[in-house]
Write an enzyme that holds these catalytic residues in place. Structure first.
Site, PDB file in Angstrom:
ATOM      1  N   CYS A   1      35.396  51.070  40.018  1.00 10.57           N
ATOM      2  CA  CYS A   1      36.787  51.708  40.779  1.00 10.57           C
ATOM      3  C   CYS A   1      35.484  51.779  42.598  1.00 10.57           C
ATOM      4  O   CYS A   1      35.642  51.898  43.449  1.00 10.57           O
ATOM      5  CB  CYS A   1      36.751  53.089  40.325  1.00 10.57           C
TER       6      CYS A   1
ATOM      7  N   GLU B   1      41.534  55.779  39.385  1.00  7.82           N
ATOM      8  CA  GLU B   1      41.052  55.670  41.243  1.00  7.82           C
ATOM      9  C   GLU B   1      41.944  54.304  41.416  1.00  7.82           C
ATOM     10  O   GLU B   1      42.225  54.630  42.597  1.00  7.82           O
ATOM     11  CB  GLU B   1      39.302  55.929  41.403  1.00  7.82           C
TER      12      GLU B   1
ATOM     13  N   CYS C   1      34.165  54.573  37.282  1.00  7.62           N
ATOM     14  CA  CYS C   1      33.493  53.628  37.051  1.00  7.62           C
ATOM     15  C   CYS C   1      33.017  52.810  37.733  1.00  7.62           C
ATOM     16  O   CYS C   1      32.994  52.406  38.815  1.00  7.62           O
ATOM     17  CB  CYS C   1      34.153  52.475  36.299  1.00  7.62           C
TER      18      CYS C   1
ATOM     19  N   HIS D   1      42.574  51.562  35.863  1.00 12.03           N
ATOM     20  CA  HIS D   1      42.727  52.675  36.507  1.00 12.03           C
ATOM     21  C   HIS D   1      43.189  53.953  37.423  1.00 12.03           C
ATOM     22  O   HIS D   1      43.530  53.479  38.208  1.00 12.03           O
ATOM     23  CB  HIS D   1      40.189  52.459  36.833  1.00 12.03           C
TER      24      HIS D   1
END
Length: 156
Positions: A88, A57, A85, A55
Protein backbone atom coordinates in the site's frame (compact mmCIF):
# COMPACT_ATOMS: atom_id res chain seq x y z
CA UNK A 1 -3.10 17.26 15.54
CA UNK A 2 -5.80 19.29 13.74
CA UNK A 3 -9.41 18.26 14.39
CA UNK A 4 -9.89 17.33 10.71
CA UNK A 5 -7.11 14.73 10.97
CA UNK A 6 -8.76 13.23 14.04
CA UNK A 7 -12.14 13.14 12.27
CA UNK A 8 -10.74 11.32 9.22
CA UNK A 9 -8.76 8.88 11.39
CA UNK A 10 -11.94 8.12 13.36
CA UNK A 11 -13.73 7.51 10.04
CA UNK A 12 -11.04 5.00 9.09
CA UNK A 13 -11.37 3.21 12.43
CA UNK A 14 -15.18 3.15 12.11
CA UNK A 15 -14.92 1.70 8.60
CA UNK A 16 -12.55 -0.99 9.89
CA UNK A 17 -14.88 -1.85 12.79
CA UNK A 18 -17.91 -2.08 10.47
CA UNK A 19 -15.91 -4.24 8.06
CA UNK A 20 -14.98 -6.57 10.90
CA UNK A 21 -18.65 -6.95 11.88
CA UNK A 22 -19.61 -7.69 8.26
CA UNK A 23 -16.83 -10.30 7.89
CA UNK A 24 -15.48 -8.93 4.60
CA UNK A 25 -11.85 -8.95 5.64
CA UNK A 26 -9.34 -7.92 8.20
CA UNK A 27 -10.00 -4.94 10.50
CA UNK A 28 -8.64 -2.16 8.31
CA UNK A 29 -10.25 0.95 6.86
CA UNK A 30 -8.94 3.91 4.86
CA UNK A 31 -10.18 7.35 3.91
CA UNK A 32 -8.68 9.27 0.98
CA UNK A 33 -9.07 13.05 1.21
CA UNK A 34 -8.28 15.92 -1.12
CA UNK A 35 -8.63 19.58 -0.16
CA UNK A 36 -10.41 18.58 3.04
CA UNK A 37 -13.07 16.51 1.26
CA UNK A 38 -13.47 12.74 1.31
CA UNK A 39 -12.89 11.47 -2.22
CA UNK A 40 -13.04 7.74 -1.49
CA UNK A 41 -12.99 5.16 1.26
CA UNK A 42 -11.93 1.56 1.39
CA UNK A 43 -11.97 -1.46 3.64
CA UNK A 44 -9.96 -4.65 3.63
CA UNK A 45 -11.90 -7.20 1.57
CA UNK A 46 -9.38 -9.99 1.20
CA UNK A 47 -11.64 -12.58 2.84
CA UNK A 48 -14.75 -11.80 0.78
CA UNK A 49 -12.91 -11.43 -2.54
CA UNK A 50 -10.04 -13.91 -2.06
CA UNK A 51 -7.88 -11.10 -3.48
CA UNK A 52 -4.73 -10.63 -1.37
CA UNK A 53 -4.36 -7.09 -2.75
CA UNK A 54 -7.83 -5.98 -1.58
CA UNK A 55 -6.41 -3.82 1.20
CA UNK A 56 -8.29 -0.80 2.49
CA UNK A 57 -5.76 1.72 1.21
CA UNK A 58 -5.59 0.16 -2.26
CA UNK A 59 -9.39 0.07 -2.47
CA UNK A 60 -9.52 3.76 -1.58
CA UNK A 61 -6.78 4.56 -4.10
CA UNK A 62 -8.59 2.64 -6.88
CA UNK A 63 -11.87 4.38 -6.11
CA UNK A 64 -10.26 7.83 -5.90
CA UNK A 65 -8.48 7.32 -9.22
CA UNK A 66 -11.86 6.63 -10.81
CA UNK A 67 -13.50 9.65 -9.15
CA UNK A 68 -10.64 11.96 -10.12
CA UNK A 69 -10.15 10.28 -13.51
CA UNK A 70 -6.41 10.10 -12.98
CA UNK A 71 -3.77 7.59 -11.90
CA UNK A 72 -2.06 10.49 -10.11
CA UNK A 73 -3.37 11.47 -6.69
CA UNK A 74 -1.14 14.45 -6.00
CA UNK A 75 -2.51 16.54 -3.16
CA UNK A 76 -4.43 13.63 -1.66
CA UNK A 77 -4.01 12.38 1.89
CA UNK A 78 -4.64 8.86 3.21
CA UNK A 79 -6.00 8.23 6.68
CA UNK A 80 -5.78 4.59 7.74
CA UNK A 81 -6.79 2.57 10.75
CA UNK A 82 -3.51 0.65 10.63
CA UNK A 83 0.04 1.21 9.46
CA UNK A 84 0.11 0.77 5.68
CA UNK A 85 1.84 -2.37 4.46
CA UNK A 86 4.72 -2.11 1.97
CA UNK A 87 2.37 -2.81 -0.98
CA UNK A 88 0.00 0.00 0.00
CA UNK A 89 2.82 2.40 0.81
CA UNK A 90 4.37 1.65 -2.59
CA UNK A 91 1.06 2.44 -4.28
CA UNK A 92 0.96 5.74 -2.42
CA UNK A 93 4.44 6.58 -3.72
CA UNK A 94 3.43 5.59 -7.26
CA UNK A 95 0.33 7.78 -7.20
CA UNK A 96 1.98 10.88 -5.73
CA UNK A 97 0.34 10.78 -2.29
CA UNK A 98 2.63 12.68 0.07
CA UNK A 99 0.77 12.43 3.39
CA UNK A 100 -0.35 9.36 5.32
CA UNK A 101 -1.75 9.26 8.84
CA UNK A 102 -2.56 6.03 10.67
CA UNK A 103 -3.83 4.96 14.09
CA UNK A 104 -2.41 1.53 14.96
CA UNK A 105 1.22 0.60 14.28
CA UNK A 106 2.82 -2.68 13.29
CA UNK A 107 3.83 -3.08 16.95
CA UNK A 108 0.15 -2.77 17.91
CA UNK A 109 -0.78 -5.34 15.26
CA UNK A 110 1.93 -7.89 16.05
CA UNK A 111 0.15 -9.76 18.89
CA UNK A 112 -2.83 -10.31 16.56
CA UNK A 113 -0.90 -11.60 13.57
CA UNK A 114 -1.68 -8.44 11.59
CA UNK A 115 1.76 -6.83 11.44
CA UNK A 116 3.64 -6.38 8.17
CA UNK A 117 6.93 -5.52 9.88
CA UNK A 118 8.61 -8.72 8.62
CA UNK A 119 7.70 -7.80 5.04
CA UNK A 120 9.22 -4.34 5.54
CA UNK A 121 12.40 -6.02 6.84
CA UNK A 122 12.53 -8.43 3.89
CA UNK A 123 12.07 -5.68 1.31
CA UNK A 124 15.01 -3.72 2.73
CA UNK A 125 17.36 -6.51 1.63
CA UNK A 126 18.96 -6.44 -1.83
CA UNK A 127 16.91 -8.42 -4.37
CA UNK A 128 19.36 -11.32 -4.39
CA UNK A 129 19.04 -11.77 -0.63
CA UNK A 130 15.25 -11.69 -0.36
CA UNK A 131 13.28 -14.88 0.20
CA UNK A 132 11.74 -14.60 -3.29
CA UNK A 133 13.87 -15.64 -6.26
CA UNK A 134 13.98 -12.51 -8.43
CA UNK A 135 16.11 -12.65 -11.58
CA UNK A 136 16.59 -10.43 -14.62
CA UNK A 137 17.02 -12.02 -18.06
CA UNK A 138 17.62 -10.16 -21.33
CA UNK A 139 15.36 -10.54 -24.37
CA UNK A 140 16.73 -9.05 -27.57
CA UNK A 141 14.75 -6.02 -28.70
CA UNK A 142 12.57 -5.82 -25.58
CA UNK A 143 13.71 -2.32 -24.59
CA UNK A 144 13.10 -0.95 -28.08
CA UNK A 145 9.69 -2.60 -28.46
CA UNK A 146 8.44 -1.67 -25.01
CA UNK A 147 10.16 1.37 -23.56
CA UNK A 148 11.07 3.09 -26.80
CA UNK A 149 7.57 2.25 -28.08
CA UNK A 150 6.11 3.87 -24.96
CA UNK A 151 8.29 6.94 -25.48
CA UNK A 152 7.13 7.27 -29.11
CA UNK A 153 3.49 6.76 -28.17
CA UNK A 154 3.52 9.35 -25.38
CA UNK A 155 5.13 12.01 -27.60
CA UNK A 156 2.04 12.08 -29.82
Amino acid sequence: MPPAHIRFLEMAVNLAAENLQEHHGRPFGAVLVKDGEVIATGVNEILSTQDPTAHAELSAIRAASQVLQSPRLDGCVIYASGQPCPMCLSAMHLTGIKEVYFVLSNADAEPYGLSTAKIYEEMQKPLGLQNINVQQHSITGARERLYEGWKRQTKK
